[in-house]
Write an enzyme that holds these catalytic residues in place. Structure first.
Site, PDB file in Angstrom:
ATOM      1  N   HIS A 177      13.132  19.540  47.101  1.00 16.97           N
ATOM      2  CA  HIS A 177      12.715  19.052  48.428  1.00 16.97           C
ATOM      3  C   HIS A 177      11.726  17.903  48.262  1.00 16.97           C
ATOM      4  O   HIS A 177      10.682  18.057  47.644  1.00 16.97           O
ATOM      5  CB  HIS A 177      12.053  20.186  49.233  1.00 16.97           C
ATOM      6  CG  HIS A 177      13.035  21.143  49.829  1.00 16.97           C
ATOM      7  ND1 HIS A 177      12.851  21.735  51.046  1.00 16.97           N
ATOM      8  CD2 HIS A 177      14.221  21.615  49.362  1.00 16.97           C
ATOM      9  CE1 HIS A 177      13.878  22.519  51.327  1.00 16.97           C
ATOM     10  NE2 HIS A 177      14.735  22.471  50.301  1.00 16.97           N
TER      11      HIS A 177
ATOM     12  N   TYR B  79       6.404  23.697  59.128  1.00 13.26           N
ATOM     13  CA  TYR B  79       5.201  24.478  59.423  1.00 13.26           C
ATOM     14  C   TYR B  79       4.845  24.165  60.878  1.00 13.26           C
ATOM     15  O   TYR B  79       4.442  23.044  61.191  1.00 13.26           O
ATOM     16  CB  TYR B  79       4.045  24.058  58.516  1.00 13.26           C
ATOM     17  CG  TYR B  79       4.197  24.438  57.062  1.00 13.26           C
ATOM     18  CD1 TYR B  79       5.042  23.727  56.210  1.00 13.26           C
ATOM     19  CD2 TYR B  79       3.493  25.514  56.536  1.00 13.26           C
ATOM     20  CE1 TYR B  79       5.178  24.078  54.872  1.00 13.26           C
ATOM     21  CE2 TYR B  79       3.614  25.865  55.183  1.00 13.26           C
ATOM     22  CZ  TYR B  79       4.463  25.147  54.375  1.00 13.26           C
ATOM     23  OH  TYR B  79       4.592  25.487  53.036  1.00 13.26           O
TER      24      TYR B  79
ATOM     25  N   PRO C 111      -0.720  32.325  52.322  1.00 13.56           N
ATOM     26  CA  PRO C 111       0.521  31.661  51.871  1.00 13.56           C
ATOM     27  C   PRO C 111       0.798  30.315  52.552  1.00 13.56           C
ATOM     28  O   PRO C 111       1.751  29.640  52.204  1.00 13.56           O
ATOM     29  CB  PRO C 111       1.607  32.687  52.187  1.00 13.56           C
ATOM     30  CG  PRO C 111       1.017  33.621  53.154  1.00 13.56           C
ATOM     31  CD  PRO C 111      -0.441  33.628  52.934  1.00 13.56           C
TER      32      PRO C 111
ATOM     33  N   LYS D  37       0.673  28.410  47.567  1.00 14.59           N
ATOM     34  CA  LYS D  37      -0.063  28.275  46.316  1.00 14.59           C
ATOM     35  C   LYS D  37      -0.117  29.538  45.459  1.00 14.59           C
ATOM     36  O   LYS D  37      -0.432  29.474  44.277  1.00 14.59           O
ATOM     37  CB  LYS D  37      -1.506  27.832  46.623  1.00 14.59           C
ATOM     38  CG  LYS D  37      -1.585  26.414  47.162  1.00 14.59           C
ATOM     39  CD  LYS D  37      -1.158  25.400  46.130  1.00 14.59           C
ATOM     40  CE  LYS D  37      -0.813  24.068  46.763  1.00 14.59           C
ATOM     41  NZ  LYS D  37       0.395  23.489  46.189  1.00 14.59           N
TER      42      LYS D  37
ATOM     43  N   TYR E 256      -0.081  19.607  48.085  1.00 12.02           N
ATOM     44  CA  TYR E 256       1.082  20.475  48.284  1.00 12.02           C
ATOM     45  C   TYR E 256       1.978  20.485  47.036  1.00 12.02           C
ATOM     46  O   TYR E 256       2.461  21.541  46.625  1.00 12.02           O
ATOM     47  CB  TYR E 256       1.893  20.011  49.504  1.00 12.02           C
ATOM     48  CG  TYR E 256       2.901  21.037  49.991  1.00 12.02           C
ATOM     49  CD1 TYR E 256       4.225  20.993  49.563  1.00 12.02           C
ATOM     50  CD2 TYR E 256       2.527  22.048  50.869  1.00 12.02           C
ATOM     51  CE1 TYR E 256       5.153  21.933  49.991  1.00 12.02           C
ATOM     52  CE2 TYR E 256       3.459  23.003  51.301  1.00 12.02           C
ATOM     53  CZ  TYR E 256       4.759  22.935  50.863  1.00 12.02           C
ATOM     54  OH  TYR E 256       5.684  23.882  51.277  1.00 12.02           O
TER      55      TYR E 256
HETATM   56  P1  FAS Z   1       1.915  40.448  41.457  1.00 11.97           P
HETATM   57  O1  FAS Z   1       1.166  41.243  42.509  1.00 11.97           O
HETATM   58  O2  FAS Z   1       3.203  39.789  41.817  1.00 11.97           O
HETATM   59  O3  FAS Z   1       2.244  41.404  40.218  1.00 11.97           O
HETATM   60  C1  FAS Z   1       1.286  42.342  39.762  1.00 11.97           C
HETATM   61  C2  FAS Z   1       2.047  43.483  39.104  1.00 11.97           C
HETATM   62  O4  FAS Z   1       1.093  44.396  38.557  1.00 11.97           O
HETATM   63  C3  FAS Z   1       2.874  44.262  40.121  1.00 11.97           C
HETATM   64  O5  FAS Z   1       4.222  44.334  39.704  1.00 11.97           O
HETATM   65  C4  FAS Z   1       2.222  45.643  40.157  1.00 11.97           C
HETATM   66  O6  FAS Z   1       3.164  46.683  40.324  1.00 11.97           O
HETATM   67  C5  FAS Z   1       1.567  45.709  38.778  1.00 11.97           C
HETATM   68  N1  FAS Z   1       0.425  46.631  38.734  1.00 11.97           N
HETATM   69  C6  FAS Z   1      -0.577  46.763  39.638  1.00 11.97           C
HETATM   70  N2  FAS Z   1      -1.413  47.757  39.251  1.00 11.97           N
HETATM   71  C7  FAS Z   1      -0.935  48.249  38.071  1.00 11.97           C
HETATM   72  C8  FAS Z   1      -1.347  49.278  37.184  1.00 11.97           C
HETATM   73  N3  FAS Z   1      -2.420  50.016  37.441  1.00 11.97           N
HETATM   74  N4  FAS Z   1      -0.612  49.494  36.066  1.00 11.97           N
HETATM   75  C9  FAS Z   1       0.491  48.742  35.792  1.00 11.97           C
HETATM   76  N5  FAS Z   1       0.944  47.760  36.599  1.00 11.97           N
HETATM   77  C10 FAS Z   1       0.229  47.517  37.726  1.00 11.97           C
HETATM   78  N6  FAS Z   1       2.725  33.291  47.478  1.00 11.97           N
HETATM   79  C11 FAS Z   1       3.268  32.119  47.834  1.00 11.97           C
HETATM   80  O7  FAS Z   1       3.059  31.119  47.146  1.00 11.97           O
HETATM   81  N7  FAS Z   1       4.060  32.033  48.959  1.00 11.97           N
HETATM   82  C12 FAS Z   1       4.326  33.140  49.735  1.00 11.97           C
HETATM   83  O8  FAS Z   1       5.035  33.053  50.723  1.00 11.97           O
HETATM   84  C13 FAS Z   1       3.789  34.390  49.382  1.00 11.97           C
HETATM   85  N8  FAS Z   1       4.057  35.529  50.123  1.00 11.97           N
HETATM   86  C14 FAS Z   1       3.475  36.723  49.749  1.00 11.97           C
HETATM   87  C15 FAS Z   1       3.736  37.910  50.471  1.00 11.97           C
HETATM   88  C16 FAS Z   1       3.127  39.132  50.100  1.00 11.97           C
HETATM   89  C17 FAS Z   1       3.426  40.393  50.893  1.00 11.97           C
HETATM   90  C18 FAS Z   1       2.267  39.168  48.990  1.00 11.97           C
HETATM   91  C19 FAS Z   1       1.589  40.468  48.585  1.00 11.97           C
HETATM   92  C20 FAS Z   1       2.018  38.006  48.259  1.00 11.97           C
HETATM   93  C21 FAS Z   1       2.631  36.779  48.630  1.00 11.97           C
HETATM   94  N9  FAS Z   1       2.423  35.597  47.897  1.00 11.97           N
HETATM   95  C22 FAS Z   1       2.965  34.411  48.237  1.00 11.97           C
HETATM   96  C23 FAS Z   1       1.613  35.614  46.730  1.00 11.97           C
HETATM   97  C24 FAS Z   1       2.444  36.169  45.601  1.00 11.97           C
HETATM   98  O9  FAS Z   1       3.599  35.402  45.474  1.00 11.97           O
HETATM   99  C25 FAS Z   1       1.572  36.179  44.390  1.00 11.97           C
HETATM  100  O10 FAS Z   1       0.850  34.969  44.256  1.00 11.97           O
HETATM  101  C26 FAS Z   1       2.353  36.439  43.120  1.00 11.97           C
HETATM  102  O11 FAS Z   1       3.050  37.634  43.291  1.00 11.97           O
HETATM  103  C27 FAS Z   1       1.339  36.495  41.982  1.00 11.97           C
HETATM  104  O12 FAS Z   1       1.950  37.078  40.902  1.00 11.97           O
HETATM  105  P2  FAS Z   1       1.145  38.111  39.975  1.00 11.97           P
HETATM  106  O13 FAS Z   1      -0.227  37.568  39.736  1.00 11.97           O
HETATM  107  O14 FAS Z   1       2.053  38.401  38.853  1.00 11.97           O
HETATM  108  O15 FAS Z   1       0.879  39.400  40.886  1.00 11.97           O
HETATM  109  C1  PHB Z   2       8.635  31.051  51.700  1.00 14.24           C
HETATM  110  O1  PHB Z   2       9.727  30.446  51.687  1.00 14.24           O
HETATM  111  O2  PHB Z   2       8.544  32.308  51.551  1.00 14.24           O
HETATM  112  C2  PHB Z   2       7.359  30.268  51.909  1.00 14.24           C
HETATM  113  C3  PHB Z   2       7.412  28.892  51.865  1.00 14.24           C
HETATM  114  C4  PHB Z   2       6.235  28.160  52.050  1.00 14.24           C
HETATM  115  C5  PHB Z   2       5.048  28.837  52.284  1.00 14.24           C
HETATM  116  C6  PHB Z   2       5.006  30.231  52.322  1.00 14.24           C
HETATM  117  C7  PHB Z   2       6.174  30.950  52.145  1.00 14.24           C
HETATM  118  O3  PHB Z   2       3.899  28.130  52.473  1.00 14.24           O
END
Ligand code: FAS
Ligand code: PHB
Length: 390
Positions: A72, A200, A293, A297, A385
């Protein structure tokens, strides 16, 4: 059990670190609380910065992303029916890649399997010991039994709710937080995206986002009060609300009869825990910081943390250099705080804050109008961005 680096958490941060360490000849074990299917069932991020794409390529996991990911060159911000396109490629020379976090995680699992990477699933880390020594211990429970892993370093990639951050003594740890008075209700549907690029949408009813995963799978969000429950939002209500927040000409062609694949609600917060290192324990990704989000980032900050941590551990084990280890926290935090700022700013200008007075609402509109008329303002937004340099 013994290894060089014990990695707590098998999300994108933990898996990417394990893959990069393996390619550098460094042994690791990933301990993941959930099953692989559970981890792959999470629907989260969708936009990859150029830096993240480059790191995934270096890790040798970019084939599917190169085939299925969408490049994009820009995205839009709308204010009611006013639309403003931010020309990312024209202003920064860099695009972003739309490719779901779920697929990134799947590609990393495939790569770890191919290289015989050790990932212990359904194993919950319950304790971190001796972090101030050079032989820290990870204690995890699996099938009701306790197991111990002795490592040279521990990488806390265990997300916001994991135990590693809290293993840094309270007297050492400093936490910074901003909770937002709303959340994002997300819907994933098997339908043609409403627009070829992300939109957005700011609106007095609240924020909306039109995104996608492919030409046939769309991802949408609407801002909702924190009190909202998923069961109060049947798909029809979601579609109606989204259509009222996005520009009329986009709403008129929104496909809202596609199969709903997932709906979820996520709270928004800005959070940073300092430092990201204590002795032999490092924090990377959501375990150390959270962004709303809005700036896309979260996943990308996990990638830059892993870039710095991999280089630091590679220098330690392969070049007998401590420099990266010593500088990891300051270096990672410098980029984290700049992304925190951008994500907070994007959230502040695009969402309806219940407590905002008339003047503050005018300030939001003035932000949009200034962006619309100022190439300098658009360039600043664009460079954040696509991702600031590592
Ligand atoms: P993660 O949380 O992905 O992974 C951590 C892992 O550690 C998990 O699998 C968990 O099960 C494990 N864990 C935890 N405790 C443990 C323990 N005691 N023992 C063993 N394992 C354990 N980011 C964006 O950029 N755009 C978005 O749209 C976006 N939407 C999101 C929506 C939600 C609901 C959430 C929660 C986050 C969102 N994020 C988004 C942010 C997300 O993408 C995170 O930045 C990304 O998952 C980060 O990855 P990790 O640091 O690996 O953490
Ligand atoms: C998504 O596609 O899930 C998405 C894209 C951009 C954002 C957040 C979420 O800023």
């Amino acid at each position: 059990m013994k290894t060089q680096v014990a990695i707590v958490g098998g999300g994108p941060a933990g898996l990417l670190l394990s893959q990069l360490l393996d390619l550098s000849g460094i042994d690791s074990i990933v301990i993941e609380r959930r099953s692989r299917d559970y981890v792959l069932g999470r629907i989260r991020a969708g936009v990859l910065e150029a830096g993240t794409v480059g790191l995934l390529r270096e890790a040798g996991v970019s084939d599917r992303m190169d085939r299925d990911g969408q490049t994009h060159d820009g995205f839009e911000i709308s204010w009611h029916d006013e639309r403003l396109r931010i020309d990312l490629a024209g202003m920064t020379g860099k695009p972003v890649t739309v490719y779901g976090q779920t697929e990134v995680t799947r590609d990393l699992y495939t790569a770890r399997d191919e290289r015989g990477g050790e990932i212990i699933h359904e194993a919950e880390v319950v304790r971190i010991e001796s972090t101030e020594s050079d032989r820290p211990i990870v204690v995890f429970e699996k099938n009701g039994e306790e197991h111990r892993i002795e490592a040279r370093f521990i990488a806390g990639c265990d997300g916001f709710h994991g135990p590693c951050r809290r293993a840094i003594p309270e007297g050492v740890r400093r936490e910074f937080v901003r909770e937002y008075p709303f959340g994002w209700l997300g819907l994933l549907s098997r339908s043609k995206p409403a627009n070829s690029e992300l939109i957005y949408a700011a609106h007095e009813r609240g924020f909306g986002l039109c995104s996608m995963r492919s030409d046939a799978v769309s991802r949408y969000y609407v801002q909702v009060p924190l009190t909202e429950k998923l069961e109060d939002w049947p798909a029809d209500r979601f579609w109606d609300e989204l259509k009222r927040r996005i520009p009329v000409d986009v709403a008129s062609q929104l496909q809202s009869d596609g199969e709903v694949l997932e709906m979820s609600v996520a709270p928004l917060r800005s959070f940073v825990s300092e430092p990201l290192r204590h002795g032999s324990l490092f924090l990377a990704g959501d375990s150390g910081h959270i962004v709303p989000p809005t700036g896309a980032k979260g996943l990308n900050l996990a990638a830059s943390d892993i870039f710095y941590l991999h280089r630091a551990l590679d220098a330690f084990f392969n070049s007998a250099s401590n420099e990266g280890i010593v500088n990891y926290s300051a270096k990672a935090l410098s980029r984290v705080w700049k992304s925190e700022r951008f994500s907070w700013w994007m959230t502040s200008i695009l969402h309806d804050f219940p407590e905002m007075n008339a003047f503050e609402k005018r300030m939001q509109k003035a932000e949009f109008d200034y962006l619309a008329q100022s190439e300098a303002a658009q360039r600043s937004l664009a460079e954040n961005y696509v991702g600031l340099p590592y």
